[in-house]
Design an enzyme around this catalytic site. Structure first.
Site, PDB file in Angstrom:
ATOM      1  N   CYS A 114       0.820  -1.218   0.000  1.00  0.00           N
ATOM      2  CA  CYS A 114       0.000   0.000   0.000  1.00  0.00           C
ATOM      3  C   CYS A 114       0.851   1.265   0.000  1.00  0.00           C
ATOM      4  O   CYS A 114       0.333   2.353  -0.215  1.00  0.00           O
ATOM      5  CB  CYS A 114      -0.935  -0.004   1.199  1.00  0.00           C
ATOM      6  SG  CYS A 114      -1.985  -1.465   1.251  1.00  0.00           S
ATOM      7  N   HIS A 255      -3.047   6.793   4.364  1.00  0.00           N
ATOM      8  CA  HIS A 255      -3.547   5.585   3.709  1.00  0.00           C
ATOM      9  C   HIS A 255      -4.887   5.203   4.343  1.00  0.00           C
ATOM     10  O   HIS A 255      -5.002   5.115   5.567  1.00  0.00           O
ATOM     11  CB  HIS A 255      -2.518   4.458   3.877  1.00  0.00           C
ATOM     12  CG  HIS A 255      -2.998   3.133   3.386  1.00  0.00           C
ATOM     13  ND1 HIS A 255      -3.790   2.998   2.253  1.00  0.00           N
ATOM     14  CD2 HIS A 255      -2.814   1.878   3.871  1.00  0.00           C
ATOM     15  CE1 HIS A 255      -4.057   1.726   2.067  1.00  0.00           C
ATOM     16  NE2 HIS A 255      -3.487   1.024   3.040  1.00  0.00           N
ATOM     17  N   ASN A 285     -10.256  -0.101   1.638  1.00  0.00           N
ATOM     18  CA  ASN A 285      -8.802  -0.033   1.468  1.00  0.00           C
ATOM     19  C   ASN A 285      -8.458  -0.404   0.023  1.00  0.00           C
ATOM     20  O   ASN A 285      -8.602  -1.561  -0.375  1.00  0.00           O
ATOM     21  CB  ASN A 285      -8.135  -0.992   2.459  1.00  0.00           C
ATOM     22  CG  ASN A 285      -6.612  -0.982   2.345  1.00  0.00           C
ATOM     23  OD1 ASN A 285      -6.052  -0.432   1.396  1.00  0.00           O
ATOM     24  ND2 ASN A 285      -5.953  -1.602   3.305  1.00  0.00           N
TER      25      ASN A 285
END
Ligand code: COA
Length: 328
Positions: A114, A255, A285
């Protein structure tokens, strides 16, 4: 510090299909209440069966090129951050080079979970500062729903598919652009978030497929704690280096992995929640696309304006983490 590169354009793309918490409650033993309270997510997107990562990445890239006022022929490099490429090889960046109609420029993928977009942008910035290249396309694209174990309630509720794109070029005024970046990793904790099979360690066999080893495996609690500590550390390192206080930042783009993680980092920094941009309720996500989507939407909604001080921070598989400080 001299500013060498800035953003010329941003873009994003999400597939049409919306998966709500109620949809997930029909597949596994979960509830809207549990997912909202524990994660802040309400819905996420899932790509169609015939779509691959590059199909999501192309429209995001075209939007970023359009805003930048250039065409793919003007690009000097393509870097794609992803752990769910169309194929292990050729890279998704090479597939995009051909589909966008770019010249025979360098194109490659970056694997940093990520944190991938932060790694890719930092790399592009360094290359731009050498003066060899003028326009670099960075894409963060992920289709984690393709490597999700749909019978594991602790992971299948978390992820969505999306692509974000950014075109970087030289800073014209030496003031607006990328002020600094921080990148880090700890492979010793890689096992807390990984896909065990499908690589040279454990090639695909009937047995690995039967044992669900081609899906994402995660120790949620350990990742949660690491996420808060590492994202806070990246913020502090970047702010201290520029002799700034957390309050000096106009917009934090963390994030979007869990609303509680985002709030915990904001709280540790001592900043008010109105400085922290959130869109996790809409997309879940989306891994390497996450902060690019958030930056694009924060700009569109007017939260990020010309001159805003923006801190973009992420963590992910590797483990990796890092951040970028921008003067927009
Ligand atoms: N619905 C209902 N119950 C669930 C559930 C779900 N979707 N997922 C897990 N549970 C249950 C667990 O089985 C456990 O039950 P038990 O107490 O009977 O054993 C209980 O909820 C608590 O589980 P726990 O893992 O402690 O919950 P949590 O508050 O830590 O939340 C995560 C779980 C995954 C949401 C959280 O740990 C997290 O967000 N971690 C970070 C994940 C992440 O960011 N990953 C991406 C990195 S890039």
């Amino acid at each position: 510090m001299a500013v060498h590169s800035r953003v010329y354009g941003t873009g994003m793309y999400v597939p049409d299909e919306v998966i709500t918490n109620q949809d997930l409650a029909r597949i596994v033993d979960t509830s809207d209440e549990w997912i909202v309270t524990r994660t802040g997510m309400r819905e996420r997107r899932r790509a169609h069966g015939d779509q691959a990562a590059s199909d999501l990445a192309i429209p995001a890239a075209l939007a970023a090129l359009d805003e930048a006022g250039i065409t793919a022929r003007d690009l000097d490099m393509i870097i794609v951050a992803t752990v769910t490429p169309d194929t292990l090889f050729p890279s998704t960046a090479c597939l995009m080079q051909e589909r966008l109609g770019a010249r025979s420029i360098p194109a490659f993928d970056v694997s940093a979970g990520c944190t991938g977009a932060i790694y890719a942008i930092s790399l592009a910035h360094q290359l731009l500062s050498l003066g060899t290249y003028r326009h670099i396309l960075v894409v963060g694209v992920e289709m984690l729903t393709r490597i999700t174990n749909w019978s594991d309630r602790s992971t299948c509720v978390l992820f969505g598919d999306a692509a974000g794109a950014i075109v970087l070029g030289p800073s014209d005024d030496g003031v607006h652009g990328l002020l600094g970046f921080h990148l880090a990793s700890d492979g010793g904790r890689g096992h807390t978030l990984h896909m065990p099979a499908g690589g040279s360690r454990m090639p695909a066999t009937r047995d690995t497929v039967d044992r669900n080893l081609h899906t994402l495996h995660m120790r949620g609690n350990e990742i949660y704690k690491t996420a808060v500590t590492t994202m806070y550390d990246s913020c502090k390192i970047l702010l201290d280096h520029e002799k700034l206080s957390p309050q000096d930042v106009d917009v934090y783009v963390f994030h979007q992995a869990n609303l509680r993680i985002i709030e915990a980092v904001g709280k540790r920094l001592g900043v008010s929640s109105d400085k922290v941009f959130v869109n996790i309720h809409k997309y879940g996500n989306t891994s390497s696309a996450s902060t690019l989507l958030a930056i694009h939407e924060a700009r569109r909604e007017g939260a990020i304006k010309p001159g805003s001080l923006v801190l973009q921070v992420a963590f992910g598989a590797g483990l990796t983490w890092g951040g970028i400080l921008w003067r927009w």
